[in-house]
Design an enzyme around this catalytic site. Structure first.
Site, PDB file in Angstrom:
ATOM      1  N   ARG A 110      -6.929   5.416  -8.131  1.00  0.00           N
ATOM      2  CA  ARG A 110      -7.022   6.872  -8.046  1.00  0.00           C
ATOM      3  C   ARG A 110      -8.285   7.358  -7.335  1.00  0.00           C
ATOM      4  O   ARG A 110      -9.341   6.749  -7.444  1.00  0.00           O
ATOM      5  CB  ARG A 110      -6.962   7.486  -9.452  1.00  0.00           C
ATOM      6  N   HIS A 135      -2.801   5.521  -5.365  1.00  0.00           N
ATOM      7  CA  HIS A 135      -2.235   4.488  -4.490  1.00  0.00           C
ATOM      8  C   HIS A 135      -1.949   4.974  -3.066  1.00  0.00           C
ATOM      9  O   HIS A 135      -0.915   4.647  -2.474  1.00  0.00           O
ATOM     10  CB  HIS A 135      -0.970   3.902  -5.106  1.00  0.00           C
ATOM     11  N   HIS A 206       0.477  -4.944  -6.056  1.00  0.00           N
ATOM     12  CA  HIS A 206       0.952  -4.355  -7.299  1.00  0.00           C
ATOM     13  C   HIS A 206       2.173  -5.105  -7.848  1.00  0.00           C
ATOM     14  O   HIS A 206       3.169  -4.481  -8.244  1.00  0.00           O
ATOM     15  CB  HIS A 206       1.299  -2.883  -7.090  1.00  0.00           C
ATOM     16  N   ASP A 279      -4.164   0.612 -19.210  1.00  0.00           N
ATOM     17  CA  ASP A 279      -4.062   1.011 -17.805  1.00  0.00           C
ATOM     18  C   ASP A 279      -5.476   1.325 -17.342  1.00  0.00           C
ATOM     19  O   ASP A 279      -5.811   2.463 -17.030  1.00  0.00           O
ATOM     20  CB  ASP A 279      -3.130   2.214 -17.651  1.00  0.00           C
ATOM     21  N   GLU A 344      -4.244  -5.882 -10.823  1.00  0.00           N
ATOM     22  CA  GLU A 344      -4.556  -5.343  -9.497  1.00  0.00           C
ATOM     23  C   GLU A 344      -6.054  -5.484  -9.209  1.00  0.00           C
ATOM     24  O   GLU A 344      -6.870  -4.729  -9.731  1.00  0.00           O
ATOM     25  CB  GLU A 344      -4.146  -3.878  -9.428  1.00  0.00           C
TER      26      GLU A 344
END
Length: 380
Positions: A110, A135, A206, A279, A344
């Site tokens: 982000r 992304h 990803h 996350d 990631e």
């Protein structure tokens, strides 16, 4: 735009290409039909490329979004399993909003409020995630067709020119990504980029790993290790706060192998509430040394082990919290809540707006270089 887009898809279905490394016929070992990946978008042809090694591992990649479509590795009984989620056709990748297996850019993760500055120049980006840019925006690299060069049975090169102003980012950015399948069952991904204007770059992959090789299973019992003493907390919009906090005595501590489901729903820990589970970005202890293991993911059921190595300072662990049982994947199987884990490798989120964090700025005359290795083995 939509009519032109889908007309291009339909027209593209009329041609077929040949991949000399594929098994006899059009079916790959993972059961994919190459014909289902052959189309044309915006004047560029898409295809499915098959990498193999002497150990019998198979990796299938499409040049649409540089996506890893399937990864076939042996389990502890010697039976091959496909350990990434995805789709059976290019049509599904295009029409279903997703980033399964994708090459993410220009900026993975982000950028706060969809804006950043370089040298006093302000750039505004699409706000596609809770008021932020995620992304690379609405049409990031995951939606672009890369030029492909199948160098050998185990090496694929993808290149792409991201033009000045694409999704609001400055500079013509020449990108090259190389996928190498080694003899010891490792997928090595090498990222390179050059620009003609100052810009920001943060490339990653990803892939949605399913370590059971069974899309009907969840990640609850998989063991995760992250070699990181710290992480970057987020607010309720999934944006990093600018803090770097210790994992000590928190559910964020994965310094020893821990089941993903052991603490993921701890409602007393604000970070898990904010992230709807895991996350978050972890600050890796490896210091960019690609010879050191940054993270390990293991299925006790299959014995399949994934070790992650990277030159990057951070890694986002996403536990599939937004998987809602709406995507019908390979073999017609619906992907349920938390049936995968994403690892990631990256610079930290929103680095362009947090000047003390590892920079993502790339200037003319410089070369962006990053490398990540996903190495598979078996624990019997």
């Amino acid at each position: 735009m939509k009519k032109t887009f889908f007309a291009a898809i339909a027209a593209g279905m009329l041609f077929a290409a040949c991949n000399p490394t594929a098994p006899v016929g059009n079916l790959t070992e993972s059961g994919l039909d190459k014909k289902n990946f052959e189309t044309e978008l915006n004047g560029k042809k898409t295809d499915l490329y098959v990498l193999t090694n002497p150990s019998g591992m198979e990796v299938c990649i499409t040049n649409y979004g540089g996506r890893i479509v399937s990864v076939m590795v042996p389990d502890k009984e010697g039976k091959k399993k496909d350990v990434v989620l995805g789709f059976d056709s290019i049509h599904d990748y295009i029409t279903i909003s997703n980033n399964y297996g994708a090459l993410i850019g220009r900026y993975g993760n982000r950028i706060g409020n969809g804006t950043f500055e370089i040298d006093g120049n302000k750039y505004d980006l699409p706000k596609n995630n809770f008021g932020h840019t995620l992304h690379g925006g609405n049409r990031g690299f995951d939606t672009q067709v890369f030029d492909a060069n199948l160098v050998s049975d185990n090496v694929l090169e993808l290149t792409y020119l991201s033009k000045d102003g694409e999704e609001g980012f400055p500079g013509n950015l020449n990108v090259k990504v190389t996928y190498i399948l080694s003899e010891d069952n490792a997928i090595q991904i090498k990222y390179e980029a050059e620009t003609d204007k100052p810009t920001v770059v943060n490339l990653t992959n990803h892939s949605y790993f399913n370590m059971d090789g069974d899309p009907n299973s969840t990640n609850t019992d998989w063991l995760l290790t992250i070699h990181a003493d710290q992480y970057t907390p987020i607010d309720s919009t999934f944006m990093t706060t600018g803090e770097i906090l210790t994992v000590e005595s928190t559910p964020m501590d994965f310094r020893t192998p821990t089941a993903i489901g052991a603490r993921i729903d701890d409602a007393t820990f604000t970070q898990l509430v904010n992230g709807k589970g895991y996350d978050h970005n972890w600050v890796l202890n490896t210091g960019g040394d690609i010879s050191k293991v940054a993270a390990t993911l293991e299925s006790p059921k299959t014995g399949i082990v994934l070790d992650v190595y990277t030159t990057e300072p951070g890694m986002q662990f996403y536990a599939g919290n937004f998987m809602e049982g709406t995507d019908k994947g390979k073999k017609g199987i619906v992907y349920k809540h938390r049936t995968a884990a994403c690892l990631e490798t990256q610079k930290y989120p929103d680095t362009p707006n947090k000047k003390d964090w590892p920079t993502t700025t790339l200037r003319p005359g410089e070369k962006y270089q990053s490398e990540t290795i996903f190495k598979f083995s078996v624990k019997k």
